[in-house]
Design an enzyme around this catalytic site. Structure first.
Site, PDB file in Angstrom:
ATOM      1  N   ASP A 205       0.673  -1.047   0.075  1.00 20.07           N
ATOM      2  CA  ASP A 205      -0.063   0.019   0.015  1.00 20.07           C
ATOM      3  C   ASP A 205       0.826   1.208   0.045  1.00 20.07           C
ATOM      4  OD1 ASP A 205       0.754  -0.786   2.516  1.00 20.07           O
ATOM      5  OD2 ASP A 205      -0.523   0.717   3.657  1.00 20.07           O
TER       6      ASP A 205
ATOM      7  N   GLU B  53       0.132  -1.526   5.615  1.00 20.03           N
ATOM      8  CA  GLU B  53       1.429  -0.776   6.574  1.00 20.03           C
ATOM      9  C   GLU B  53       0.937   0.643   6.970  1.00 20.03           C
ATOM     10  OE1 GLU B  53       5.071   0.920   7.545  1.00 20.03           O
ATOM     11  OE2 GLU B  53       3.628   1.572   5.923  1.00 20.03           O
TER      12      GLU B  53
ATOM     13  N   ASP C 269      12.457  -0.765   3.668  1.00 16.13           N
ATOM     14  CA  ASP C 269      11.612   0.213   3.876  1.00 16.13           C
ATOM     15  C   ASP C 269      12.250   1.365   4.487  1.00 16.13           C
ATOM     16  OD1 ASP C 269       9.114   2.063   3.732  1.00 16.13           O
ATOM     17  OD2 ASP C 269       8.359   0.946   5.441  1.00 16.13           O
TER      18      ASP C 269
ATOM     19  N   HIS D  18       4.745  10.637   2.338  1.00 16.77           N
ATOM     20  CA  HIS D  18       3.711  10.833   2.727  1.00 16.77           C
ATOM     21  C   HIS D  18       3.202  12.395   2.631  1.00 16.77           C
ATOM     22  CE1 HIS D  18       3.935   7.744   6.300  1.00 16.77           C
ATOM     23  NE2 HIS D  18       4.434   7.106   5.253  1.00 16.77           N
TER      24      HIS D  18
END
Length: 487
Positions: A79, A146, A170, A458
């Site tokens: 995701d 996640e 990540d 983000h």
């Protein structure tokens, strides 16, 4: 645009990233990307499993001569955070990401890029598809959700994986090797309130806070960035105290793991205070912009006349709300006493919604120390309960305790220094990696996290370094050739 990305080196990596970014994959709506990954494994004639929560596991045998090395788990999440600029028209549920290059960076047009964690997913896909990359037996683990709850990692059952080493892809700085991370918990406060008629002789305004950088609510929480919800509340508090401002609506922030970039409030004041209100607000706005001139040079705070709303908040509830939001902690709460420059505990006031007689406040509290996490979560709970909110604490997940004696850490440190002529930074991060959760059902797995340089995760400013991806790809290939032998 896609072809421009596909021509970048290493082509194997960027081509898989382009394939992946053509598939809509917002958190909690990963059905299409799950099907995409399942089909990918099937086309390679590799054993492919979709577990009960939607995680995809693809297993590939060792290349000839590597059968005596330990089986590894290569892990990334499917995701992505779906954030866009206000003026960008984009549907994350139906559209693929529109990418372009900007010097050394790959960016998206007005949206998040999905490099977090799409470059990790693409890396694993390229290795699974390859016919000439040397590697031990691989269990590729693609987790879901996640970014909004880690439910994929939480739902992964013990016993599905046999690997002894986990490579989590990540981490977002290519000179870092991560050996620990923070846990988190969602703190949500809600209540209803009575709406009142708008008093006679009132004037209405729309207050807008925008232009903030935003960013990752863990990795960027210590950068002194503005939080749109806190800035908006500061404006509302001042005008309520001085001019009796009343709130009709607030809509601030979006996702729990993104520092809020924008907030909009609809308010009224008595027309007798109109001129003084505007003058005072300009002074307050000037002070705020001066405070943030270095970290938030693009901050915009606008006050515009508007049509009168139908209703406003009950004044008693409103007073409690603005005082509670002022008191509620946002940002770094405690620095680690054990690791230099590591944020131990923090909170992000991510979402504030006031509308139609309902209040909703959403926070994400993080910490690498469980007791400190709950201390701050309970402080927030107490603050909001004092104004009559029902407060829930949900989605709690554990941190990942650093293991400085990790065998795979030694392998990565040696390879990094040989390739780059410098030692890597061995760190723990304030983000929520899945390693801590996966370790609950696989406690004996030796875990490590690393990745290429990604900035602005983000947020619509998310970008991935092209030169870093090349450095990272070289690092990955040599790690695969140097996995320790089986005991």
């Amino acid at each position: 645009m896609s072809q421009e990305i596909r021509n970048l080196e290493p082509k194997a990596l960027w081509n898989k990233f382009a394939d992946l970014n053509a598939v809509p994959r917002p958190s909690k709506k990963e059905e299409r990307v799950i099907a995409f990954m399942k089909d990918f494994g099937a086309k390679l004639n590799l054993e492919t499993i979709v577990d009960q929560v939607g995680n995809v596991i693809i297993k590939k045998p060792a290349t000839p001569g590597q059968e005596n090395r330990k089986t590894i788990v290569m892990q990334s999440h499917l995701d992505m955070v779906h954030q866009k600029n206000n003026d960008t028209v984009f549907d994350f549920e139906t559209q693929g990401i529109e990418m372009y290059t900007d010097g050394d960076w790959v960016r998206a047009k007005g949206t998040t890029l999905g490099a977090d964690n799409g470059l990790g997913v693409a890396t694993i896909m390229a290795i699974l598809e390859s016919t000439d990359i040397v590697h031990p037996a691989i269990e590729a683990l693609f987790t879901i959700d996640e970014e909004t709850g880690m439910t994929g990692a939480m739902g992964l059952k013990g016993g599905l994986l046999k690997g002894e080493i986990l490579l989590n892809l990540d981490t977002e700085e290519d000179d870092e090797i991560d050996i620990g991370c923070a846990g988190g918990i969602d703190v949500t406060a809600e209540r209803t309130y009575h709406e009142e008629e708008v008093p006679e002789n009132s004037v209405a305004y729309t207050i807008t806070v925008k232009g903030l950088n935003g960013g990752h609510s863990g990795m960027d929480i210590n950068k002194g960035l503005g939080n749109a919800n806190k800035i908006m509340n500061r404006l509302l508090f001042d005008s309520f105290e001085n001019f009796g401002l009343q709130i009709a609506e607030i809509n601030g922030g979006s996702l729990r793991n993104a520092i809020p970039r924008e907030s909009v409030a609809k308010v009224i004041i008595s027309e007798i205070f109109d001129e003084a209100f505007v003058f005072d607000m300009q002074e307050v706005i000037g002070d705020i912009k001066t405070e943030y001139k270095t970290t938030e040079p693009n901050l915009v705070i606008a006050i515009e006349k508007a049509e009168l709303p139908a209703k406003v908040m009950d004044l008693g509830v409103q007073e409690g709300l603005v005082r509670a939001l002022y008191a509620a902690h946002n940002g770094v709460y405690r620095m680690s006493a054990d690791m230099e420059d590591l944020v131990e505990t923090s909170n992000n006031i991510a979402r504030v919604v006031v509308k139609d007689g309902k209040i909703h406040i959403g926070c994400l509290t993080r910490s690498s120390v469980e007791s400190s996490k709950m201390d701050l979560a309970n402080a927030l709970r107490a603050t909001f309960e004092l104004i009559g909110c029902e407060v829930s604490q949900t989605g709690s997940y554990p941190g990942w305790t650093p293991n400085v004696n990790s065998p795979i850490l030694e392998v990565l440190k040696e390879i990094y220094e040989k390739q780059n002529g410098a030692k890597p930074n061995v760190v723990a991060c304030h983000a929520g990696l899945e390693c801590g959760i996966l370790g609950t059902n696989y406690p004996d797995m030796d875990m490590i996290s690393f990745g290429p340089t990604i900035k602005g995760a983000h947020s619509p400013d998310e970008r991935a370094s092209i030169s870093s991806a090349q450095k990272y790809w070289k690092f990955v290939l040599e790690i695969l050739q140097n996995i320790p032998l089986k005991n």
